[in-house]
Design an enzyme around this catalytic site. Structure first.
Site, PDB file in Angstrom:
ATOM      1  CB  THR B  13      -0.892  -0.005   1.257  1.00 18.86           C
ATOM      2  OG1 THR B  13      -1.606  -1.238   1.285  1.00 18.86           O
ATOM      3  CG2 THR B  13      -1.880   1.145   1.228  1.00 18.86           C
ATOM      4  CB  VAL B  14       3.201   2.683   2.503  1.00 14.80           C
ATOM      5  CG1 VAL B  14       4.034   3.946   2.633  1.00 14.80           C
ATOM      6  CG2 VAL B  14       2.134   2.631   3.587  1.00 14.80           C
ATOM      7  CB  ALA B  33      14.555  17.762  -3.067  1.00 16.21           C
ATOM      8  CB  ALA B  43      13.550  -5.165  -3.509  1.00 15.90           C
ATOM      9  CD  GLU B 127       6.723  13.530  10.319  1.00 20.34           C
ATOM     10  OE1 GLU B 127       5.894  13.137  11.154  1.00 20.34           O
ATOM     11  OE2 GLU B 127       7.461  14.528  10.501  1.00 20.34           O
ATOM     12  CB  VAL B 130       4.533   9.025  14.449  1.00 14.32           C
ATOM     13  CG1 VAL B 130       3.616   9.600  15.522  1.00 14.32           C
ATOM     14  CG2 VAL B 130       5.602   8.144  15.091  1.00 14.32           C
ATOM     15  N   GLY B 184     -11.963  -2.666   5.656  1.00 14.75           N
ATOM     16  CA  GLY B 184     -10.519  -2.689   5.482  1.00 14.75           C
ATOM     17  C   GLY B 184      -9.785  -1.795   6.475  1.00 14.75           C
ATOM     18  CD  GLU B 187      -4.071  -5.558   9.227  1.00 18.16           C
ATOM     19  OE1 GLU B 187      -4.050  -6.608   8.568  1.00 18.16           O
ATOM     20  OE2 GLU B 187      -3.655  -4.473   8.798  1.00 18.16           O
ATOM     21  CE  LYS B 202       0.619   4.486  14.220  1.00 18.19           C
ATOM     22  NZ  LYS B 202      -0.844   4.334  13.970  1.00 18.19           N
TER      23      LYS B 202
END
Lengths: 433, 433
Positions: B13-14, B33, B43, B127, B130, B184, B187, B202
């Site tokens: 997901t992330v 940046a 990977a 970052e 949390v 969803g 879990e 956290k």
């Protein structure tokens, strides 16, 4: 541990707060910065007998500070435009970093200041200029750096928010303003706060930080809260809205909306719950969605908190002889956008309109017809009982989002109707979607 | 413009969100940046057909990423403890910077990881671990750097907050949990979320960042929300409180309170208004007072927003060959505090107590006497009508702040009374003052 020398210009409310917090939390601040943040010089027109300055050199000439070769960072807390500008430019020219709480200075002279600072390789930091102790500049500039920021909406003037909060109890603007002045929340001349100028300074800075556009305070639209009545506050509540004095910056394909005005916001939105002198800034980014930053927008130590956060960032760079820089407004020069600030006629908003209709048959049909011809869709329309028995019936309309030009045209036509008495009251509304 | 090469480990997901946002906002992110953040290698155990990887090298072995000499920054998004630990330690040993969204990893293995990273001079940023997209680590670590942080209280698990929000309509915990699983949000095994373990991870990180203490997850107290009933939610509302699952970290002279549990919070506090899956963290600093940070605590692109904010910070250092570092937990090593984590008996809190009293004369006097003997002051006491006609009368007590040990002793004595039926319900309460 290395000393980094700070010179403070201005020892008023924020200057005194900065002095006290730097002293009280010296160990912890050094632990965060990796160096001692040492006040080596202070300049102020008037002395502060309540502060123990110890061995700090005190002078009344602020330019002594920027000309002191031992000073690494100049903290500008004198406020105002011209002298502050001269001071900051002199500091930059002397190769010194600058931390300032002066929103007016940055909003009006920031482009010139940043250009000079870039040429000299020095940092100019201004967290304390926007929303007091809330680290919202850092959040937008760094914490949300992955996002295309789409809009920013903030309660960024505590005085105005205090007045509107108190008016919910049915009190008139002028009455609450007097109380705010007595409490020290409002100045003797309250124009800057209640007419939205102070908020527009802050909004200008937030918008540039979010969108990467040059500072353009002179193009910001400002409308104050002095025309807001308890009557409209009550009717807005009835529709599920609260009236807040918001600064709103929105990115559109054609340009940037930059505007401060009273705004209806849904009561169940968190920002509607922010009362009294507190500030809150709601930010919408394409990846993160909506985040909000809340806290005290003014006060000696709250503002000092932001000044010192900037000092820690700058001192860390000084102590490391580092040339690594976060760009002043978050974007490097060649990445700045040249989106224009849109004229108010081109903004898009929802609207609350209140009409005083005369009790003639068919007036509602005429009103609806005018709105329809201008392409304005109605979210809700309420015809109230006349409270005054003078035959005038309040009609309150909430529109869908539409371009402001259409609403101006509709209002012109509505006011020209024989069935409508006086001016149409118009307050913009946001649903934050 | 320089390229900085990023290797992503984990394309769930992330990972997918990070890939998409980095691609979509590439120009703007580079503008912030000052370099191109280029994904050079990914990977993942399973491929993602929905993502156009183009010329990015894709492998199934995550260790290929940390061993790739071209990779400057490793993004760890595989989750879990042991493999993630090995991966991050290997990345550090190879001199690579690390960005992670893995709160469990940092809370449990952070001290070891930071020690290794310090020795290698590389950055480890977290970052995204949390409160998802809310840049609260940056706020506490940098934005509030001038403050002595006194306490932090947060809604830092969206699943639990969703469940408690829905329960306000009178629904039972188990019923809402099923819905959360169907949506969803939870879990199949919801333990981590509803028992407070995720929140404790956290909170551990927030506490260390705020107070400058080493990470001590194993000493955090966790109490879940599965025992909360609609009955107590309703009675808390009647007293002007809402029940939230809070992580609370508080600095006392004798040590640190570190605890996750259901908590009554005043309904008019902004944090009480944070509903559904959203997160909010309230921070109290000695200079700034209370600030709050609000937004989405989970989600693919919301979490990616935080991952990329870290990437921008790290990439800026890489592009500048800079050794300037913000300390991992905000404080340099020699400035870390050695305050112990206090056992729960030593924390201080207010308490909501619900007793099922039998309808005997004098029972209220006995209850009041027990509380008084333990030095517990009563804020309010309400004796309800019995709803069940079984002769049991609910007595609801709200106490002033007192040490938990006294409350434990009082509960023991109350449960021993012949006039009290069953267990005493005890929920902690906070007034944030």
């Amino acid at each position: 541990m290395k000393d980094v020398n700070v010179g403070i210009c201005g020892l008023g409310t924020v200057g005194g707060g900065t002095f006290n917090v730097l002293k009280r939390n010296a160990d912890q601040i050094a632990g965060r910065a990796g160096c001692n943040i040492r006040i080596s010089r202070i300049a102020s027109r008037t002395a502060r007998e309540d502060l123990e300055l110890g061995d700090i050199t005190f002078t009344t000439d602020i330019f002594d500070v920027v000309n002191d070769p031992d000073v690494d960072i100049v903290v500008e807390l004198i406020g105002g435009y011209e002298t502050a500008r001269e001071l900051v430019m002199a500091a930059i020219n002397n190769g010194k970093h600058v931390v300032t709480a002066n929103k007016a200075l940055i909003a009006v002279h920031g482009n010139e200041i940043f250009e000079a600072a870039e040429a000299k390789g020095v940092i100019v930091a201004f967290e304390a200029g926007v929303a007091g102790g809330i680290p919202v500049i850092k959040a937008v500039r760094e914490g949300l750096a992955g996002n295309r920021i789409d809009w920013i909406a903030g309660i960024i003037n505590g005085t105005g928010n205090f007045i509107l909060t108190e008016m919910r109890a049915g009190r008139e603007f002028a009455d609450v303003l007097k109380e705010a002045q007595a409490l020290g929340y409002a100045e003797a001349d309250p124009t800057f706060d209640v007419e939205g100028i102070d908020a527009a300074h802050k909004l200008t800075i937030l918008a540039s930080t979010g969108f990467g556009v040059p500072l353009q305070f002179e193009k910001a639209y400002t409308e104050g809260i002095s025309g807001i009545t308890p009557y409209d506050i009550t009717h807005a509540e009835g529709l599920g809205y609260r009236i807040k004095h918001l600064g709103i910056a929105r990115r559109r394909d054609s340009g940037i909306e930059l505007r401060v005005h009273p705004t209806l916001v849904p009561k169940d939105n968190l920002i509607a719950q922010v009362d009294g002198v507190l500030n809150a800034v709601l930010v919408d980014g394409d990846a993160v969605g909506q985040t909000m930053y809340y806290g005290p927008g003014a006060g000696d130590e709250a503002t000092a908190s932001a000044v010192i956060a900037d000092l820690v960032d700058v001192a860390r760079a000084v102590a490391n002889n580092s040339t690594q820089r976060v760009p002043y407004l978050g974007f490097s020069n060649d990445a700045m956008a040249d989106l224009p600030v849109l004229p108010m006629e081109e903004i898009q908003s929802a609207y609350y309109l209140r009409i005083q209709a005369l009790d003639h048959p068919g007036v509602l049909a005429k009103v609806a017809s005018i709105l329809s011809e201008q392409g304005i869709n109605i979210e809700s329309i309420v015809q109230k009982e006349s409270e005054l028995e003078d035959g005038r019936i309040p009609v309150i309309i909430l529109t869908h989002t539409v371009q402001e030009r259409q609403v101006n045209l509709a209002i012109e036509e509505l006011e020209a109707l024989a069935d409508v008495d006086g001016r149409v009251v118009r307050i913009r509304a946001e649903n934050f979607s």
